[in-house]
Design an enzyme around this catalytic site. Structure first.
Site, PDB file in Angstrom:
ATOM      1  N   PRO B 273      39.979 -19.942 123.011  1.00 49.98           N
ATOM      2  CA  PRO B 273      39.344 -19.768 121.703  1.00 49.98           C
ATOM      3  C   PRO B 273      40.286 -20.219 120.595  1.00 49.98           C
ATOM      4  O   PRO B 273      41.365 -19.654 120.418  1.00 49.98           O
ATOM      5  CB  PRO B 273      39.074 -18.257 121.625  1.00 49.98           C
ATOM      6  N   VAL B 275      41.689 -20.950 116.877  1.00 51.95           N
ATOM      7  CA  VAL B 275      41.663 -20.572 115.474  1.00 51.95           C
ATOM      8  C   VAL B 275      42.471 -21.638 114.738  1.00 51.95           C
ATOM      9  O   VAL B 275      43.514 -22.050 115.222  1.00 51.95           O
ATOM     10  CB  VAL B 275      42.323 -19.199 115.239  1.00 51.95           C
ATOM     11  N   ASP B 449      45.794 -20.529 120.167  1.00 53.47           N
ATOM     12  CA  ASP B 449      44.983 -19.882 121.192  1.00 53.47           C
ATOM     13  C   ASP B 449      44.889 -18.395 120.863  1.00 53.47           C
ATOM     14  O   ASP B 449      45.879 -17.669 120.992  1.00 53.47           O
ATOM     15  CB  ASP B 449      45.653 -20.118 122.558  1.00 53.47           C
ATOM     16  N   HIS B 450      43.723 -17.975 120.437  1.00 55.66           N
ATOM     17  CA  HIS B 450      43.597 -16.605 119.947  1.00 55.66           C
ATOM     18  C   HIS B 450      43.707 -15.561 121.058  1.00 55.66           C
ATOM     19  O   HIS B 450      43.834 -14.364 120.801  1.00 55.66           O
ATOM     20  CB  HIS B 450      42.270 -16.437 119.199  1.00 55.66           C
ATOM     21  N   ARG B 451      43.673 -16.008 122.312  1.00 52.71           N
ATOM     22  CA  ARG B 451      43.896 -15.058 123.389  1.00 52.71           C
ATOM     23  C   ARG B 451      45.331 -14.538 123.336  1.00 52.71           C
ATOM     24  O   ARG B 451      45.627 -13.418 123.736  1.00 52.71           O
ATOM     25  CB  ARG B 451      43.671 -15.728 124.747  1.00 52.71           C
TER      26      ARG B 451
END
Lengths: 397, 480
Positions: B273, B275, B449-451
């Protein structure tokens, strides 16, 4: 040494513990040089061993050295091309090391014995051996066909550093035969030279050779061509002091010479050999040079060193400086340079033709040189092999 | 060599390095019709050991080139045909190299180890009737007395058709072993190959191995990424002058770098995901610092660009926020933070977008970093970037500013947690010390990587990068 190249980075990353005592130590007073990269002649220079070095060549001798350098490089280039064209199994190029080899090779007197690695094509040439000889070896059709006794040049040794022990034994032998230290006449004594590279200095064999020759005061010159890489391992990862200074620990003098300077290499080698033949014991020479090409045709140097480093060494080319010197001193003119190039090309073309015409060996010849004198067992094995070969249809080969 | 050899001579792929069996054509330096000199470099070939240039064995004129760039060619197979006497008029028809269905070896191919080049079905000489025990013992059960020639298990070579690309390795498993189907079986691959696949983001289970017992080889992995390297010349031509068909559409096969890029981008965009945050900064002081650097003697021969400053800012930022330099490993259920920074630099080349990286860039001095950047770009532009150079990146920078745009929303290279886009640096009105001044301004865009990286961490990192660019001296004093 150039900065910021891949090689430097690898060296940096792989260094465990404190950095080497003299990483890329600047070459200063301890480098014997008689001809600068710009072709300026230095009249005489005192080495780190306290000896004053110089050479006194006639114009034709200067031209002769230039001719050697150019021909040796051209033959080497042709051999590399032949390997790329599938005609040799492998080739170990000497590109960049011509001066170290011609300088030391021409410093040998006829009675001196040389023990090469597998890269001493330039020394072989100076010994008067047909340059086709090593190509048979690298083509895999013979084991190296020159006569080591006749030419006083041993067979190529593939095992790293092993020849230094052979050379030490040979040197101890000629001393016992009474061929050393009988007079000051250079024509009177014999000496031995052992070639090896910087990587070989890490071998046990080489260190053993140092010890034996030191203790026995053997008439030997250890000629180390420090071409900066043991295949991919840079010199900084192999030693913490300049290699020539190791000699002191073994008890004999060491000297570092600009291995890209044919004059200085000649002067230093000639002096060390004459010392040896006069009973003064061993010397180690570190010829500071650079392998411009790959370790062998199987190697890809771009994987471990940078372009900037190679370019920096290109500026120290061993041939360009002699040419500049000859031109500046008007020892040679354009016609001479052209003639040398033509000779080199002609020799290279002849080499190519003869390599292509080399016959494959008969399988049965593999029994020929196992021992000096044929043993009954070898005879029996050969007979069986011949019988086996003959068992095929259309035999003969 | 036989005397009276034909005028047209075929040069075979030599064993370039002690027992190799094949090589990949990287680049042709010549084309059909060219007149070439002896020892003139004609082709660059990459083997398992080295990329080398091959010099022409004979002078003459090139009459055929048998393999395109990117093809993997067996040792012993012809790669080029040369008319060694082009002045003598048209060669006799039966001398033409193209129409012979079976290639007959005319030259000796030297090999050091192995069973030699596969120039045809291996023939074993027939034994005479075994008349004594010795021969039988030596022959053993493997050879029947007076048997006809035993057909070899190796496949017959493909007919030497000019400009035929070798079939992809993965589609033709050696020895005719059927591809594994049905229940999933363990993948056979040696550890270095597994490492390579991991570095390149290749799924081993999706490949069909061409090695012994169907094992996956290094070549299989590379074939899955870059083996189908396109011919750059063709690609370039296509861009310059699109060849439209009658339907006024041009169709370009999706392969090579384009295919790899697409797969990577899709994989990344739909697993991590993204951002993206932006920061516009006044970099006037940073640009001036570079100017001062240029005046220093020890920097005289260095290439100094804003990218260098950005790279340094990123490296310093990573030191302060190590989590930026990490990877999400779904396979092991871990977040892996890396101490080393393999700094990727996106480069537009003739072959397409590639992202080579500078290994362990965090340990380089600024001067070394500058040289590495220069070398990396030079290598990429020359088309000489090796798969190893592209493997293992941990953070990437894409300098879209060179195309004159403000910034972008970059997509993460697979396995990386953040990527920074550098926009064009332009003179713009900017409030500086209370007054509107013309200042050097740029916009940074960073995707993460928003993880792994939350908004707070990503923002702090981006803010620090910006702070370094706007005042590198102060940032250095404050952080190092």
């Amino acid at each position: 040494m150039a900065k910021g190249d891949r090689g430097a980075r690898l060296r940096d990353r792989r260094t465990a513990g404190p950095p080497p005592a003299e990483p890329g130590a600047p070459l200063g007073d301890d480098l014997v040089q008689l001809l600068t990269p710009e072709g300026e002649r230095i009249d005489r220079v005192t080495g780190p061993d306290g000896v004053e070095y110089s050479v006194d060549f006639s114009d034709s001798e200067y031209r002769g050295l230039y001719r050697d350098l150019v021909v040796v490089r051209r033959l080497d280039a042709e051999s590399t091309a032949l390997q790329r064209q599938g005609e040799l199994g492998i080739w170990a190029s000497l590109l960049g090391q011509e001066a170290a080899q011609v300088g030391s090779g021409r410093a040998l007197r006829p009675q001196d014995m040389a023990f090469p690695t597998y890269r001493e094509h330039g020394v072989l040439y100076c010994r008067g051996i047909d340059p086709i000889m090593p190509l048979g070896l690298f083509r895999g059709v013979d084991q190296g066909a020159w006569d080591p006794v006749e030419h006083k040049f041993n067979m190529y040794t593939i095992v790293i550093g092993a020849q230094t022990l052979h050379a030490t034994g040979y040197a101890m032998g000629i001393a016992m035969d009474g061929k050393v230290g009988n007079s000051d006449d250079p024509a009177d004594g014999e000496a031995v030279i052992a070639y090896f590279g910087d990587g070989a200095t890490s071998q046990g064999d080489v260190n053993e050779a140092f010890i034996w020759s030191s203790v026995y005061h053997a008439p030997i010159v250890f000629f180390c061509q420090n071409n900066q890489y043991a295949i991919s391992e840079p010199i900084e990862r192999q030693t913490r002091i300049p290699l020539y200074r190791r000699a002191a620990g073994f008890g004999f003098p060491g000297v570092r010479v600009d291995g890209n300077d044919v004059l200085a290499t000649y002067a230093v080698t000639r002096h060390a050999l004459d010392n040896a033949r006069h009973g003064q014991g061993p010397t180690m020479i570190e010829a500071h040079t650079y392998r411009m090409g790959a370790h062998t045709t199987t190697d890809d140097p771009t994987r471990y060193r940078g372009i900037s480093e190679v370019e920096a060494w290109q500026a120290k080319d061993p041939i360009a400086r002699v040419r500049a010197f000859l031109a500046k001193q008007q020892i040679a003119d354009a016609g001479f340079f052209t003639e040398v190039d033509e000779q080199a090309t002609a020799e290279a073309m002849s080499l190519r033709e003869r390599v292509l015409a080399m016959p494959d060996p008969e399988p049965v010849t593999l029994f020929d040189h196992v021992f000096v004198d044929e043993t009954p067992q070898i005879r029996q094995q050969r007979a069986r092999f011949v019988e086996y070969q003959a068992s095929f249809e259309g035999s003969g080969h | 060599m036989v005397s009276g050899v034909s005028r047209i001579r075929k040069f075979e792929m030599p064993d370039l390095g002690e027992g190799l069996t094949e090589g990949e054509i990287l680049r042709w330096f010549v084309k059909v019709g060219d007149t070439i000199a002896q020892n003139q470099p004609i082709v660059e070939v990459e083997t398992a050991k080295a990329a080398v240039e091959i010099p022409a064995k004979w002078p003459g004129r090139v009459t055929a080139i048998f393999h395109e760039e990117g093809a993997t060619v067996d040792v012993g197979a012809p790669i080029i045909a040369i008319d060694t006497d082009p002045e003598a008029g048209d060669p006799p028809a039966d001398d033409a190299p193209a129409d012979g269905p079976a290639y007959v070896a005319e030259e000796r191919t030297a090999v050091l180890v192995g069973y030699g080049p596969k120039t045809g079905a291996a023939k074993r000489r027939a034994r005479k009737t075994a008349t004594n025990g010795m021969a039988a013992a030596v022959g053993g059960a493997a050879v029947e007395p007076a048997a006809p020639p035993v057909p070899a298990p190796v496949p017959a070579p493909a007919p030497a058709v000019p400009v035929s690309v070798a079939a992809p390795v993965s589609s033709a498993p050696a020895g005719g072993r059927p591809a594994a189907v049905g229940p999933r079986v363990p993948v056979l691959a040696k550890p270095p190959v597994r490492k390579l696949a991991k570095d390149l983001g290749v799924d081993l289970t999706a490949l069909t191995g061409s090695g012994p017992l169907g094992s996956i080889t290094r070549e299989d992995v590379q074939a899955a990424t870059s083996a189908a390297a396109p011919a750059p010349a063709m690609a370039a031509t296509a861009v310059a002058a699109p060849a439209f068909g009658p339907d006024r559409e041009q169709r370009t096969p999706i392969k090579g770098v384009r295919k790899l890029t697409a797969e990577n981008m899709v994989a990344s965009a739909f697993t991590a995901p993204h951002v993206t945050e932006f920061l516009t900064v006044d970099v006037t002081r940073g640009v001036r610092a570079l100017d001062r650097l240029r005046e220093r003697a020890e920097w005289r021969d260095a290439r100094i660009s804003p990218l260098l400053l950005v790279a340094k800012a990123v490296l310093l930022g990573i030191r302060r926020y190590p989590m930026i330099n990490s990877t999400w490993s779904a396979a092991t259920n871990e977040i892996i933070i890396k101490e080393y920074v393999n700094l990727g630099i996106a480069a537009a080349t003739e072959r397409g977008l590639i992202v080579p990286n500078i290994k362990d860039a965090g340990r380089l001095t600024l001067r070394d970093l500058a040289d590495e950047l220069t070398a990396l770009v030079r290598t990429a532009k020359a088309g000489r970037t090796s798969p190893a150079d592209m493997a293992g990146g941990t953070f990437s920078i894409t300098n879209v500013g060179v195309f004159g745009v403000d910034t972008g929303t970059p997509i993460l290279p697979p396995g990386e947690a953040a990527i920074l886009a550098l926009g064009a640096i332009r003179e713009q009105p900017w409030v500086h010390k209370g007054k509107i001044r013309a200042r050097q301004v740029t916009t940074l865009g960073m995707s993460f990587d928003h993880r792994i990286i939350d908004g707070e961490l990503g923002s702090k990192f981006l803010r620090d990068v910006g702070a370094f660019l706007s005042d590198p001296e102060a940032a250095l004093l404050a952080w190092t």
